[in-house]
Motif scaffolding. Structure first.
Motif, PDB file in Angstrom:
ATOM      1  N   SER A 124      48.663  20.570  20.392  1.00 59.71           N
ATOM      2  CA  SER A 124      49.096  19.973  21.667  1.00 59.71           C
ATOM      3  C   SER A 124      48.105  20.283  22.781  1.00 59.71           C
ATOM      4  O   SER A 124      47.805  19.428  23.621  1.00 59.71           O
ATOM      5  CB  SER A 124      50.475  20.496  22.063  1.00 59.71           C
ATOM      6  OG  SER A 124      51.444  20.058  21.153  1.00 59.71           O
ATOM      7  N   GLU A 125      47.593  21.504  22.792  1.00 57.56           N
ATOM      8  CA  GLU A 125      46.626  21.889  23.810  1.00 57.56           C
ATOM      9  C   GLU A 125      45.302  21.137  23.640  1.00 57.56           C
ATOM     10  O   GLU A 125      44.670  20.749  24.622  1.00 57.56           O
ATOM     11  CB  GLU A 125      46.398  23.393  23.790  1.00 57.56           C
ATOM     12  CG  GLU A 125      47.586  24.169  24.317  1.00 57.56           C
ATOM     13  CD  GLU A 125      47.450  25.677  24.173  1.00 57.56           C
ATOM     14  OE1 GLU A 125      46.353  26.164  23.840  1.00 57.56           O
ATOM     15  OE2 GLU A 125      48.463  26.361  24.397  1.00 57.56           O
ATOM     16  N   ILE A 126      44.899  20.911  22.397  1.00 56.52           N
ATOM     17  CA  ILE A 126      43.687  20.128  22.150  1.00 56.52           C
ATOM     18  C   ILE A 126      43.892  18.697  22.655  1.00 56.52           C
ATOM     19  O   ILE A 126      43.000  18.117  23.285  1.00 56.52           O
ATOM     20  CB  ILE A 126      43.312  20.135  20.649  1.00 56.52           C
ATOM     21  CG1 ILE A 126      42.864  21.533  20.215  1.00 56.52           C
ATOM     22  CG2 ILE A 126      42.214  19.112  20.360  1.00 56.52           C
ATOM     23  CD1 ILE A 126      42.688  21.688  18.709  1.00 56.52           C
ATOM     24  N   ASP A 127      45.063  18.135  22.396  1.00 54.67           N
ATOM     25  CA  ASP A 127      45.366  16.787  22.886  1.00 54.67           C
ATOM     26  C   ASP A 127      45.311  16.727  24.411  1.00 54.67           C
ATOM     27  O   ASP A 127      44.724  15.803  24.982  1.00 54.67           O
ATOM     28  CB  ASP A 127      46.749  16.325  22.412  1.00 54.67           C
ATOM     29  CG  ASP A 127      46.757  15.840  20.973  1.00 54.67           C
ATOM     30  OD1 ASP A 127      45.689  15.406  20.487  1.00 54.67           O
ATOM     31  OD2 ASP A 127      47.828  15.884  20.350  1.00 54.67           O
ATOM     32  N   ALA A 128      45.917  17.700  25.070  1.00 54.49           N
ATOM     33  CA  ALA A 128      45.920  17.725  26.536  1.00 54.49           C
ATOM     34  C   ALA A 128      44.499  17.858  27.083  1.00 54.49           C
ATOM     35  O   ALA A 128      44.128  17.168  28.043  1.00 54.49           O
ATOM     36  CB  ALA A 128      46.794  18.877  27.043  1.00 54.49           C
ATOM     37  N   TYR A 129      43.709  18.712  26.468  1.00 54.13           N
ATOM     38  CA  TYR A 129      42.315  18.895  26.886  1.00 54.13           C
ATOM     39  C   TYR A 129      41.546  17.581  26.738  1.00 54.13           C
ATOM     40  O   TYR A 129      40.846  17.149  27.664  1.00 54.13           O
ATOM     41  CB  TYR A 129      41.669  19.999  26.047  1.00 54.13           C
ATOM     42  CG  TYR A 129      40.193  20.172  26.293  1.00 54.13           C
ATOM     43  CD1 TYR A 129      39.738  20.841  27.419  1.00 54.13           C
ATOM     44  CD2 TYR A 129      39.259  19.667  25.399  1.00 54.13           C
ATOM     45  CE1 TYR A 129      38.381  20.994  27.653  1.00 54.13           C
ATOM     46  CE2 TYR A 129      37.901  19.820  25.622  1.00 54.13           C
ATOM     47  CZ  TYR A 129      37.464  20.495  26.751  1.00 54.13           C
ATOM     48  OH  TYR A 129      36.120  20.631  26.970  1.00 54.13           O
ATOM     49  N   SER A 130      41.711  16.918  25.601  1.00 48.31           N
ATOM     50  CA  SER A 130      41.009  15.662  25.361  1.00 48.31           C
ATOM     51  C   SER A 130      41.441  14.585  26.354  1.00 48.31           C
ATOM     52  O   SER A 130      40.612  13.813  26.844  1.00 48.31           O
ATOM     53  CB  SER A 130      41.252  15.175  23.934  1.00 48.31           C
ATOM     54  OG  SER A 130      40.623  16.036  23.017  1.00 48.31           O
ATOM     55  N   GLN A 131      42.716  14.551  26.669  1.00 48.82           N
ATOM     56  CA  GLN A 131      43.204  13.575  27.646  1.00 48.82           C
ATOM     57  C   GLN A 131      42.601  13.822  29.023  1.00 48.82           C
ATOM     58  O   GLN A 131      42.237  12.876  29.726  1.00 48.82           O
ATOM     59  CB  GLN A 131      44.729  13.608  27.719  1.00 48.82           C
ATOM     60  CG  GLN A 131      45.396  13.014  26.509  1.00 48.82           C
ATOM     61  CD  GLN A 131      46.908  13.205  26.510  1.00 48.82           C
ATOM     62  OE1 GLN A 131      47.488  13.712  27.457  1.00 48.82           O
ATOM     63  NE2 GLN A 131      47.548  12.800  25.427  1.00 48.82           N
ATOM     64  N   ASN A 132      42.477  15.086  29.418  1.00 42.52           N
ATOM     65  CA  ASN A 132      41.869  15.411  30.709  1.00 42.52           C
ATOM     66  C   ASN A 132      40.386  15.052  30.735  1.00 42.52           C
ATOM     67  O   ASN A 132      39.887  14.563  31.751  1.00 42.52           O
ATOM     68  CB  ASN A 132      42.067  16.892  31.043  1.00 42.52           C
ATOM     69  CG  ASN A 132      43.487  17.194  31.436  1.00 42.52           C
ATOM     70  OD1 ASN A 132      44.183  16.357  31.996  1.00 42.52           O
ATOM     71  ND2 ASN A 132      43.951  18.394  31.133  1.00 42.52           N
ATOM     72  N   VAL A 133      39.694  15.278  29.638  1.00 42.27           N
ATOM     73  CA  VAL A 133      38.285  14.914  29.568  1.00 42.27           C
ATOM     74  C   VAL A 133      38.143  13.397  29.647  1.00 42.27           C
ATOM     75  O   VAL A 133      37.274  12.880  30.360  1.00 42.27           O
ATOM     76  CB  VAL A 133      37.623  15.476  28.289  1.00 42.27           C
ATOM     77  CG1 VAL A 133      36.212  14.930  28.113  1.00 42.27           C
ATOM     78  CG2 VAL A 133      37.589  17.000  28.325  1.00 42.27           C
TER      79      VAL A 133
END
Length: 86
Positions: free
Chosen positions: A15-24
């Motif tokens: 989930s954290e990887i997904d959130a990071y990718s969305q922010n990028v």
């Protein structure tokens, strides 16, 4: 040494990887929005500004692609360990 696999922690990491990718991705879109309007600028620095921001955007896209590959590899390992898909 005993290593305990925590499926909840694995799910949280994904989930954290997904959130990071969305922010990028959001940052890349914002840069593209700026570049869309910068074509009308006619000062001496605008070409360099545009080129630099295009390189930044390219780097952000590479980051998202790399994170997606990492996330997919991690998910595959989780499935191998647990037989569960998160």
């Amino acid at each position: 040494m005993n290593i305990v696999f925590d499926i909840n922690a694995a799910g949280q990491l994904i989930s954290e990887i997904d959130a990071y990718s969305q922010n990028v991705q959001k940052s890349a879109v914002e840069i593209l929005d700026i570049l869309e309007f910068s074509d009308s600028w006619n000062d001496n620095n605008s070409k360099e500004f545009i080129a630099n921001n295009k390189r930044i955007c390219d780097d952000l896209i590479k980051i998202v692609e790399t994170e997606e590959e990492y996330k997919n590899a991690y998910k595959e390992r989780v499935i191998e360990l647990t037989g569960q898909y998160i």
